[in-house]
Write a protein that holds these residues in place. Structure first.
Motif, PDB file in Angstrom:
ATOM      1  N   HIS A  20       0.819  -1.215   0.000  1.00 12.71           N
ATOM      2  CA  HIS A  20       0.000   0.000   0.000  1.00 12.71           C
ATOM      3  C   HIS A  20       0.855   1.268   0.000  1.00 12.71           C
ATOM      4  O   HIS A  20       0.370   2.341   0.330  1.00 12.71           O
ATOM      5  N   GLU A  21       2.108   1.122  -0.383  1.00 10.06           N
ATOM      6  CA  GLU A  21       3.041   2.243  -0.292  1.00 10.06           C
ATOM      7  C   GLU A  21       2.591   3.441  -1.128  1.00 10.06           C
ATOM      8  O   GLU A  21       2.691   4.589  -0.664  1.00 10.06           O
ATOM      9  N   ASP A  22       2.105   3.208  -2.342  1.00  8.17           N
ATOM     10  CA  ASP A  22       1.688   4.321  -3.199  1.00  8.17           C
ATOM     11  C   ASP A  22       0.507   5.066  -2.590  1.00  8.17           C
ATOM     12  O   ASP A  22       0.482   6.299  -2.562  1.00  8.17           O
ATOM     13  N   GLU A  23      -0.474   4.319  -2.077  1.00 12.01           N
ATOM     14  CA  GLU A  23      -1.626   4.961  -1.442  1.00 12.01           C
ATOM     15  C   GLU A  23      -1.213   5.699  -0.178  1.00 12.01           C
ATOM     16  O   GLU A  23      -1.688   6.811   0.085  1.00 12.01           O
ATOM     17  N   MET A  24      -0.344   5.085   0.622  1.00  6.53           N
ATOM     18  CA  MET A  24       0.098   5.728   1.857  1.00  6.53           C
ATOM     19  C   MET A  24       0.850   7.014   1.552  1.00  6.53           C
ATOM     20  O   MET A  24       0.742   7.985   2.301  1.00  6.53           O
ATOM     21  N   LYS A  25       1.585   7.048   0.454  1.00  9.92           N
ATOM     22  CA  LYS A  25       2.279   8.270   0.038  1.00  9.92           C
ATOM     23  C   LYS A  25       1.259   9.380  -0.203  1.00  9.92           C
ATOM     24  O   LYS A  25       1.466  10.520   0.210  1.00  9.92           O
ATOM     25  N   GLU A  26       0.135   9.042  -0.865  1.00 10.85           N
ATOM     26  CA  GLU A  26      -0.904  10.047  -1.114  1.00 10.85           C
ATOM     27  C   GLU A  26      -1.500  10.558   0.192  1.00 10.85           C
ATOM     28  O   GLU A  26      -1.780  11.751   0.336  1.00 10.85           O
ATOM     29  N   TYR A  27      -1.714   9.673   1.156  1.00 13.52           N
ATOM     30  CA  TYR A  27      -2.251  10.100   2.453  1.00 13.52           C
ATOM     31  C   TYR A  27      -1.254  10.998   3.190  1.00 13.52           C
ATOM     32  O   TYR A  27      -1.641  11.986   3.821  1.00 13.52           O
ATOM     33  N   ARG A  28       0.034  10.656   3.122  1.00 13.26           N
ATOM     34  CA  ARG A  28       1.047  11.523   3.750  1.00 13.26           C
ATOM     35  C   ARG A  28       1.060  12.898   3.091  1.00 13.26           C
ATOM     36  O   ARG A  28       1.176  13.921   3.763  1.00 13.26           O
ATOM     37  N   GLU A  29       0.939  12.925   1.756  1.00 19.88           N
ATOM     38  CA  GLU A  29       0.899  14.204   1.041  1.00 19.88           C
ATOM     39  C   GLU A  29      -0.315  15.017   1.467  1.00 19.88           C
ATOM     40  O   GLU A  29      -0.225  16.232   1.666  1.00 19.88           O
ATOM     41  N   PHE A  30      -1.477  14.355   1.623  1.00 19.96           N
ATOM     42  CA  PHE A  30      -2.653  15.067   2.118  1.00 19.96           C
ATOM     43  C   PHE A  30      -2.374  15.624   3.509  1.00 19.96           C
ATOM     44  O   PHE A  30      -2.678  16.786   3.798  1.00 19.96           O
ATOM     45  N   GLY A  31      -1.811  14.815   4.395  1.00 18.42           N
ATOM     46  CA  GLY A  31      -1.516  15.256   5.757  1.00 18.42           C
ATOM     47  C   GLY A  31      -0.604  16.469   5.784  1.00 18.42           C
ATOM     48  O   GLY A  31      -0.827  17.403   6.553  1.00 18.42           O
ATOM     49  N   ASP A  32       0.399  16.469   4.927  1.00 18.16           N
ATOM     50  CA  ASP A  32       1.307  17.624   4.859  1.00 18.16           C
ATOM     51  C   ASP A  32       0.574  18.865   4.352  1.00 18.16           C
ATOM     52  O   ASP A  32       0.721  19.954   4.911  1.00 18.16           O
ATOM     53  N   ALA A  33      -0.245  18.695   3.306  1.00 18.25           N
ATOM     54  CA  ALA A  33      -0.952  19.835   2.716  1.00 18.25           C
ATOM     55  C   ALA A  33      -2.036  20.378   3.634  1.00 18.25           C
ATOM     56  O   ALA A  33      -2.335  21.579   3.599  1.00 18.25           O
ATOM     57  N   ALA A  34      -2.627  19.523   4.461  1.00 18.41           N
ATOM     58  CA  ALA A  34      -3.744  19.929   5.321  1.00 18.41           C
ATOM     59  C   ALA A  34      -3.309  20.182   6.767  1.00 18.41           C
ATOM     60  O   ALA A  34      -4.155  20.332   7.645  1.00 18.41           O
ATOM     61  N   ALA A  35      -2.023  20.261   7.011  1.00 19.15           N
ATOM     62  CA  ALA A  35      -1.514  20.380   8.378  1.00 19.15           C
ATOM     63  C   ALA A  35      -2.132  21.543   9.152  1.00 19.15           C
ATOM     64  O   ALA A  35      -2.323  21.451  10.364  1.00 19.15           O
ATOM     65  N   ALA A  36      -2.490  22.613   8.481  1.00 18.82           N
ATOM     66  CA  ALA A  36      -3.039  23.788   9.163  1.00 18.82           C
ATOM     67  C   ALA A  36      -4.385  23.518   9.823  1.00 18.82           C
ATOM     68  O   ALA A  36      -4.732  24.184  10.801  1.00 18.82           O
ATOM     69  N   VAL A  37      -5.145  22.544   9.302  1.00 15.93           N
ATOM     70  CA  VAL A  37      -6.470  22.261   9.869  1.00 15.93           C
ATOM     71  C   VAL A  37      -6.566  20.891  10.538  1.00 15.93           C
ATOM     72  O   VAL A  37      -7.551  20.609  11.206  1.00 15.93           O
TER      73      VAL A  37
END
Length: 117
Positions: A20-37
């Motif tokens: 699931h590495e590719d999907e987990m990468k997308e979730y990490r990217e979301f987490g980084d982009a949404a860190a403010a909220v």
């Protein structure tokens, strides 16, 4: 500021397993982009690990615990994010960026914030 719970529904998989590495990468990217909220969030183990608890006869009754989830569905509750957003529109916009929305669904619900005692 209001809080919203974004519940992720996807195919029932074990995110801790390889593959699931590719999907987990997308979730990490979301987490980084949404860190403010983002105020929290985690993936959940598969529904096979769930235990459903009921109390028969109401308060003080017998506790009945059964293996597995409460309901069987095509998509399972696989994780959540706690979002602090200005309003529902902002929370929905953030939920649309969660990878689960692309191949499953994200349910957004307002959180009742009780005053601390």
């Amino acid at each position: 500021m209001p809080m919203y719970l974004a519940l992720t529904y996807t195919p029932d998989v074990d995110w801790s397993e390889p593959g699931h590495e590719d999907e987990m990468k997308e979730y990490r990217e979301f987490g980084d982009a949404a860190a403010a909220v983002l105020r929290g969030g985690h993936a959940l183990y598969p529904t096979a690990t769930a235990t459903t608890v009921r109390v028969t006869g109401g308060k003080g009754g017998d506790v009945v615990a059964t293996d597995g989830p409460y309901a069987e569905t095509k998509e399972a509750l696989t994780g959540y994010y706690l979002l602090e957003c200005a309003d529902l529109d902002e929370a929905v916009a953030m939920a649309a960026r969660i990878p689960a929305a692309w191949n499953g669904a994200v349910e957004v619900r307002p959180v009742i914030q009780f005053a601390e005692a």
